[in-house]
Design a protein around this motif. Structure first.
Motif, mmCIF file in Angstrom:
data_model
loop_
_atom_site.group_PDB
_atom_site.id
_atom_site.type_symbol
_atom_site.label_atom_id
_atom_site.label_comp_id
_atom_site.label_asym_id
_atom_site.label_seq_id
_atom_site.Cartn_x
_atom_site.Cartn_y
_atom_site.Cartn_z
ATOM 1 N N GLU A 31 -11.258 8.315 -9.708
ATOM 2 C CA GLU A 31 -10.919 7.592 -8.488
ATOM 3 C C GLU A 31 -11.119 6.085 -8.659
ATOM 4 O O GLU A 31 -10.322 5.277 -8.182
ATOM 5 C CB GLU A 31 -11.769 8.081 -7.322
ATOM 6 N N THR A 32 -12.189 5.710 -9.371
ATOM 7 C CA THR A 32 -12.473 4.289 -9.586
ATOM 8 C C THR A 32 -11.391 3.641 -10.435
ATOM 9 O O THR A 32 -10.867 2.571 -10.095
ATOM 10 C CB THR A 32 -13.853 4.132 -10.253
ATOM 11 N N PHE A 33 -11.033 4.269 -11.545
ATOM 12 C CA PHE A 33 -9.998 3.699 -12.411
ATOM 13 C C PHE A 33 -8.626 3.750 -11.737
ATOM 14 O O PHE A 33 -7.796 2.855 -11.956
ATOM 15 C CB PHE A 33 -9.982 4.419 -13.756
ATOM 16 N N ALA A 34 -8.394 4.757 -10.911
ATOM 17 C CA ALA A 34 -7.119 4.822 -10.190
ATOM 18 C C ALA A 34 -6.986 3.653 -9.218
ATOM 19 O O ALA A 34 -5.883 3.107 -9.030
ATOM 20 C CB ALA A 34 -7.011 6.151 -9.449
ATOM 21 N N GLN A 35 -8.070 3.242 -8.595
ATOM 22 C CA GLN A 35 -8.022 2.090 -7.696
ATOM 23 C C GLN A 35 -7.681 0.815 -8.463
ATOM 24 O O GLN A 35 -6.930 -0.038 -7.976
ATOM 25 C CB GLN A 35 -9.356 1.933 -6.964
ATOM 26 N N LEU A 40 -5.528 -2.351 -5.386
ATOM 27 C CA LEU A 40 -6.391 -2.582 -4.226
ATOM 28 C C LEU A 40 -7.408 -1.446 -4.136
ATOM 29 O O LEU A 40 -7.075 -0.290 -4.421
ATOM 30 C CB LEU A 40 -5.586 -2.619 -2.922
ATOM 31 N N PRO A 41 -8.631 -1.755 -3.704
ATOM 32 C CA PRO A 41 -9.600 -0.684 -3.478
ATOM 33 C C PRO A 41 -9.270 0.089 -2.217
ATOM 34 O O PRO A 41 -8.606 -0.424 -1.316
ATOM 35 C CB PRO A 41 -10.923 -1.439 -3.332
ATOM 36 N N ALA A 46 -14.216 -0.238 -0.121
ATOM 37 C CA ALA A 46 -14.470 -1.658 0.114
ATOM 38 C C ALA A 46 -15.524 -1.861 1.197
ATOM 39 O O ALA A 46 -16.297 -2.823 1.153
ATOM 40 C CB ALA A 46 -13.179 -2.365 0.509
ATOM 41 N N ARG A 47 -15.563 -0.957 2.162
ATOM 42 C CA ARG A 47 -16.512 -1.091 3.267
ATOM 43 C C ARG A 47 -17.885 -0.510 2.945
ATOM 44 O O ARG A 47 -18.790 -0.569 3.777
ATOM 45 C CB ARG A 47 -15.950 -0.423 4.522
ATOM 46 N N ASP A 48 -18.051 0.035 1.761
ATOM 47 C CA ASP A 48 -19.316 0.679 1.408
ATOM 48 C C ASP A 48 -20.254 -0.262 0.670
ATOM 49 O O ASP A 48 -21.201 0.167 0.031
ATOM 50 C CB ASP A 48 -19.058 1.927 0.544
ATOM 51 N N GLY A 49 -20.012 -1.567 0.752
ATOM 52 C CA GLY A 49 -20.910 -2.517 0.131
ATOM 53 C C GLY A 49 -22.174 -2.691 0.947
ATOM 54 O O GLY A 49 -22.270 -2.222 2.080
ATOM 55 N N ALA A 61 -5.170 -6.288 4.658
ATOM 56 C CA ALA A 61 -4.472 -5.436 3.692
ATOM 57 C C ALA A 61 -5.387 -4.348 3.161
ATOM 58 O O ALA A 61 -4.980 -3.191 3.014
ATOM 59 C CB ALA A 61 -3.923 -6.285 2.545
ATOM 60 N N VAL A 62 -6.638 -4.702 2.870
ATOM 61 C CA VAL A 62 -7.580 -3.706 2.368
ATOM 62 C C VAL A 62 -7.908 -2.684 3.451
ATOM 63 O O VAL A 62 -8.023 -1.479 3.185
ATOM 64 C CB VAL A 62 -8.864 -4.395 1.849
ATOM 65 N N ALA A 63 -8.055 -3.147 4.687
ATOM 66 C CA ALA A 63 -8.364 -2.242 5.793
ATOM 67 C C ALA A 63 -7.277 -1.182 5.977
ATOM 68 O O ALA A 63 -7.553 -0.058 6.424
ATOM 69 C CB ALA A 63 -8.551 -3.035 7.079
ATOM 70 N N ARG A 64 -6.054 -1.520 5.623
ATOM 71 C CA ARG A 64 -4.939 -0.570 5.739
ATOM 72 C C ARG A 64 -4.879 0.423 4.591
ATOM 73 O O ARG A 64 -4.190 1.449 4.692
ATOM 74 C CB ARG A 64 -3.606 -1.326 5.774
ATOM 75 N N HIS A 65 -5.568 0.120 3.514
ATOM 76 C CA HIS A 65 -5.397 0.890 2.278
ATOM 77 C C HIS A 65 -6.254 2.156 2.319
ATOM 78 O O HIS A 65 -7.310 2.246 1.690
ATOM 79 C CB HIS A 65 -5.774 0.012 1.076
ATOM 80 N N MET A 66 -5.773 3.149 3.029
ATOM 81 C CA MET A 66 -6.538 4.369 3.266
ATOM 82 C C MET A 66 -6.392 5.392 2.146
ATOM 83 O O MET A 66 -7.228 6.295 2.015
ATOM 84 C CB MET A 66 -6.101 5.004 4.588
#
Length: 319
Positions: A31-35, A40-41, A46-49, A61-66
């Motif tokens: 999943e990490t390499f696929a991102q 885009l993550p 992205a929100r798990d920081g 744009a990131v918020a939309r990337h579900m």
């Protein structure tokens, strides 16, 4: 720098190769390499920081990337399937020799060198994949919606809080210090996502398994509700990690992500870590100012942030 084939004997080489493949065979790694291949993550990642302060977490744009774009997972699988450790990556000669000098399964020196080489391999592969510039997200969206592209996120932005890449551990964004610039920022992010944090080691002494055993590895995590401090792995955490790396059938035994709990009491404020020689490379983060002052950058602290039990310079040294 050297390939593993130039330094390691077959036994050490095979153990390292198997350890790295065990990590890369996890769903978390894919999943990490696929991102990275996507460009885009995922919004959830992205929100798990730490305290949701990760750069770009709230970018539209990131918020939309579900979900990942079609083809991203396949691109990551293709990249990982090409891996030939002896040809794809190189490592510091001194580190390879230090690993070669250890007896497999003999003690902390072996464990720490194996973990360090594994972490550097994860980092290096993320660098290489990012440098390929797949940006599959742009292939899918550039013509449809120019506000929802990788370029829309990474172009110069007036918000100084944004990092140099949407794949960014907030504490590892010193592009001017890194050999591979922004690609190294992506490498640190990949370590954090796959392993649970950037892997650091205590470089403050010449360790000896018999008389002065090396401390367990440290991790510097960027996860929501996990301490911002650099923390040392417990014996059982390091053993679980080593067992997984050395396992011939690792399915179901994955320890990732390694995260701190209220039992991990050996912690260091990140701004002290390099001065205490807890790091992987001395250039990975900036040292505090020469006047010893530092600014508290985390206004929200989790219940895991304190106490801090690991030795640090006296208060006078940092006034």
């Amino acid at each position: 720098m050297a390939s593993i084939d130039a330094i390691l004997d077959p036994a050490h080489r095979d153990l390292l190769d198997s350890a790295i493949r065990n990590v890369l065979g996890t769903e978390r790694a894919l999943e990490t390499f696929a991102q990275i291949a996507d460009g885009l993550p995922l919004s959830s990642v992205a929100r798990d920081g730490y305290a949701r302060r990760a750069p770009y977490a709230n970018h539209p744009a990131v918020a939309r990337h579900m979900s990942l774009c079609p083809g991203a997972t396949e691109a990551a699988l293709g990249f990982l399937s090409e891996l030939s450790l002896g040809r794809t990556l190189t490592f510091d000669k001194a580190l390879l020799r230090a690993y070669q000098w250890t007896q497999p399964g003999s003690g902390r020196s072996f464990e720490c060198r194996l973990i360090e080489l594994m972490a550097r391999a994860v980092h290096g592969l993320a660098v290489l994949l990012f440098q390929r510039g797949h940006r599959i997200h742009d292939v899918v969206w550039a013509a449809k919606d120019p506000t929802y592209t990788v370029n829309a996120v990474t172009r110069p932005n007036p918000d100084a809080q944004l990092g140099p890449s949407p794949f960014c551990h907030p504490e590892y964004a010193m592009t001017d210090q890194y050999p591979d610039g922004v690609a190294d920022v992506v490498g640190y992010w990949a370590e954090n996502r796959i392993l649970g944090g950037v892997v650091l080691l205590d470089r403050s002494d010449s360790w000896d398994d018999q008389r002065n055993p090396e401390p367990n590895v440290f991790l510097h995590s960027s996860y929501y509700d996990i301490t911002f401090r650099v923390w040392r792995a417990l014996d059982e955490q390091q053993q679980a990690l080593v067992d997984f790396l050395l396992s011939r059938s690792p399915a179901g035994a994955c320890p990732f992500p390694l995260l701190a709990s209220d039992k991990n009491l050996d912690r260091i404020d990140p701004q002290y870590a390099t001065s205490l020689k807890v790091c992987r490379d001395f250039w990975e983060r900036r040292l505090p100012p020469s006047n010893g002052r530092f600014q508290e950058s985390h206004c929200v602290r989790s219940q895991l942030d304190y106490p801090e039990a690991y030795p640090k310079p006296s208060h006078k040294e940092w006034l």
